[in-house]
Scaffold this motif. Sequence first.
Motif, PDB file in Angstrom:
ATOM      1  N   THR A 251       6.127   4.198  -0.290  1.00  0.00           N
ATOM      2  CA  THR A 251       5.268   4.765   0.758  1.00  0.00           C
ATOM      3  C   THR A 251       4.311   3.720   1.312  1.00  0.00           C
ATOM      4  O   THR A 251       4.213   3.508   2.528  1.00  0.00           O
ATOM      5  CB  THR A 251       4.468   5.953   0.198  1.00  0.00           C
ATOM      6  OG1 THR A 251       5.385   6.963  -0.236  1.00  0.00           O
ATOM      7  CG2 THR A 251       3.521   6.513   1.239  1.00  0.00           C
ATOM      8  N   TRP A 252       3.614   3.050   0.405  1.00  0.00           N
ATOM      9  CA  TRP A 252       2.581   2.132   0.867  1.00  0.00           C
ATOM     10  C   TRP A 252       3.155   0.798   1.321  1.00  0.00           C
ATOM     11  O   TRP A 252       2.531   0.096   2.116  1.00  0.00           O
ATOM     12  CB  TRP A 252       1.508   1.978  -0.210  1.00  0.00           C
ATOM     13  CG  TRP A 252       0.815   3.302  -0.360  1.00  0.00           C
ATOM     14  CD1 TRP A 252       1.107   4.299  -1.234  1.00  0.00           C
ATOM     15  CD2 TRP A 252      -0.227   3.809   0.479  1.00  0.00           C
ATOM     16  NE1 TRP A 252       0.308   5.396  -1.008  1.00  0.00           N
ATOM     17  CE2 TRP A 252      -0.523   5.125   0.035  1.00  0.00           C
ATOM     18  CE3 TRP A 252      -0.944   3.281   1.552  1.00  0.00           C
ATOM     19  CZ2 TRP A 252      -1.500   5.909   0.641  1.00  0.00           C
ATOM     20  CZ3 TRP A 252      -1.926   4.060   2.149  1.00  0.00           C
ATOM     21  CH2 TRP A 252      -2.194   5.360   1.685  1.00  0.00           C
ATOM     22  N   SER A 253       4.357   0.465   0.874  1.00  0.00           N
ATOM     23  CA  SER A 253       5.028  -0.727   1.390  1.00  0.00           C
ATOM     24  C   SER A 253       5.480  -0.512   2.825  1.00  0.00           C
ATOM     25  O   SER A 253       5.391  -1.417   3.664  1.00  0.00           O
ATOM     26  CB  SER A 253       6.235  -1.086   0.519  1.00  0.00           C
ATOM     27  OG  SER A 253       5.819  -1.492  -0.755  1.00  0.00           O
ATOM     28  N   VAL A 254       5.981   0.691   3.116  1.00  0.00           N
ATOM     29  CA  VAL A 254       6.360   0.993   4.495  1.00  0.00           C
ATOM     30  C   VAL A 254       5.139   0.934   5.402  1.00  0.00           C
ATOM     31  O   VAL A 254       5.176   0.324   6.481  1.00  0.00           O
ATOM     32  CB  VAL A 254       7.032   2.382   4.569  1.00  0.00           C
ATOM     33  CG1 VAL A 254       7.185   2.837   6.014  1.00  0.00           C
ATOM     34  CG2 VAL A 254       8.401   2.349   3.898  1.00  0.00           C
TER      35      VAL A 254
ATOM     36  N   ALA B  64      -0.145  -3.721  -3.293  1.00  0.00           N
ATOM     37  CA  ALA B  64      -0.130  -3.665  -4.753  1.00  0.00           C
ATOM     38  C   ALA B  64      -1.399  -3.023  -5.297  1.00  0.00           C
ATOM     39  O   ALA B  64      -1.347  -2.180  -6.218  1.00  0.00           O
ATOM     40  CB  ALA B  64       0.041  -5.070  -5.321  1.00  0.00           C
ATOM     41  N   VAL B  65      -2.551  -3.385  -4.744  1.00  0.00           N
ATOM     42  CA  VAL B  65      -3.824  -2.846  -5.228  1.00  0.00           C
ATOM     43  C   VAL B  65      -3.937  -1.350  -4.919  1.00  0.00           C
ATOM     44  O   VAL B  65      -4.324  -0.546  -5.785  1.00  0.00           O
ATOM     45  CB  VAL B  65      -4.999  -3.624  -4.607  1.00  0.00           C
ATOM     46  CG1 VAL B  65      -6.323  -2.919  -4.896  1.00  0.00           C
ATOM     47  CG2 VAL B  65      -5.037  -5.049  -5.143  1.00  0.00           C
ATOM     48  N   VAL B  66      -3.615  -0.969  -3.687  1.00  0.00           N
ATOM     49  CA  VAL B  66      -3.695   0.445  -3.312  1.00  0.00           C
ATOM     50  C   VAL B  66      -2.735   1.279  -4.162  1.00  0.00           C
ATOM     51  O   VAL B  66      -3.095   2.347  -4.672  1.00  0.00           O
ATOM     52  CB  VAL B  66      -3.392   0.623  -1.806  1.00  0.00           C
ATOM     53  CG1 VAL B  66      -3.213   2.104  -1.467  1.00  0.00           C
ATOM     54  CG2 VAL B  66      -4.510   0.024  -0.968  1.00  0.00           C
ATOM     55  N   SER B  67      -1.515   0.792  -4.342  1.00  0.00           N
ATOM     56  CA  SER B  67      -0.526   1.530  -5.133  1.00  0.00           C
ATOM     57  C   SER B  67      -0.978   1.675  -6.581  1.00  0.00           C
ATOM     58  O   SER B  67      -0.867   2.760  -7.177  1.00  0.00           O
ATOM     59  CB  SER B  67       0.830   0.825  -5.072  1.00  0.00           C
ATOM     60  OG  SER B  67       1.330   0.798  -3.753  1.00  0.00           O
ATOM     61  N   ALA B  68      -1.486   0.592  -7.160  1.00  0.00           N
ATOM     62  CA  ALA B  68      -1.955   0.655  -8.545  1.00  0.00           C
ATOM     63  C   ALA B  68      -3.115   1.640  -8.680  1.00  0.00           C
ATOM     64  O   ALA B  68      -3.175   2.428  -9.641  1.00  0.00           O
ATOM     65  CB  ALA B  68      -2.377  -0.729  -9.016  1.00  0.00           C
ATOM     66  N   GLY B  69      -4.037   1.606  -7.723  1.00  0.00           N
ATOM     67  CA  GLY B  69      -5.159   2.534  -7.770  1.00  0.00           C
ATOM     68  C   GLY B  69      -4.719   3.981  -7.657  1.00  0.00           C
ATOM     69  O   GLY B  69      -5.195   4.851  -8.394  1.00  0.00           O
TER      70      GLY B  69
END
Length: 374
Positions: free
Chosen positions: A77-80, A108-113
């Motif tokens: 989602t966040w990569s797109v 990477a940071v947003v996804s990890a959070g």
Amino acid sequence: MAVLVGVLVVLCLPPWWTLFGSGADWPFQVFLAGTAVFAAWLLSFPFLMVAGHGSRRADRAARVADTSLGVVWVLWTWSVLGGLVNLVLGGLDVGGAGRARTVALAVAVVSAGLLGWGHYEAMRVPRVKRLDVHVPRLGGGLDGTRVVVLADTHYGPIDRAGWSARVAGVVNALDADVVVHAGDIADGTPAQRREQSAPLGTIRSRLARVYVTGNHEYGGEAQGWLDRMADLDWEPLHNRHVVVERGGDALVLVGVDDVTAESSGLAGHRANLTGALEGADPALPVLLVAHQPKYVPQAAAAGIDLQVSGHTHGGQIWPFNFLVRIDQPVVHGLSRHGERTQLYTSRGTGFWGPPFRVFAPSEITVLTLRSGAA
């Protein structure tokens, strides 16, 4: 198999491209390690799913498969979104040579959070959601009746016996008149999930505790779950009804099997609202428990006053809610269908598969029934 491989490639490609292949210019060792991780997931995931959710039901394999699927979905989602931002910034000539790496780090940071927060939201005891529902045909003696709704507990590969006990404690503190479990009680058989389901037997109510099957029961001994809930002193509404009374007025509680029951091949299982209502006084208000919201056209045609459902999980991990909406008329909340029928769709009490909830909080719902129009 071709479709499965295609779906997995589609899930893997955007995260791999945004994080490692879009000009981020990482050292070769980083690029190689990242590519190897995605390739390993792509190759191992089908085998983990079969081992975890097939006939073997190996809980360890299921935990790895489910968790990794959630991680990849959030990354996808966040990569797109990150890729689109990268294209826009490139078109505006903003960010220079380091733009792709900055976007990769941000993704990477947003996804990890979100994964950390989403895991906390999935594993926590749900918040209590309270809502008044006006039922015009409800007698005055039943005004103020508290209906506590549980749905989609999905006892499964992650042992949540302690969580289940804490949920039961919250429900008991709500002093319910009626407690409803709207299906998808577990992923697995009653024997496998015995300890996790045991706290349901401690839940108290003044008038009734009722349960219907969800679609997941039909992958794990649906009749066994009906029997298990009966052993725990719940009323399994297997295409049947019960009548509760308070203050001289009565309410019909009716339940039907999940809409997938008929295709399961299990004898005597199908959604049969006509049979479930047989013998009920048509002048009385009716609360229907049906696992999937898309049963509401049948409810409206039968003049049901209120249908209570689950199944959707509110999407569970954003933006999956948009895909859920393709299959279901409602994702969550109270809605009206026809002149009489209202539908309440719970976001669910637990979670399915990936142990994450992102922008779709779980809930224990208190529906306070009010007589008369709103």
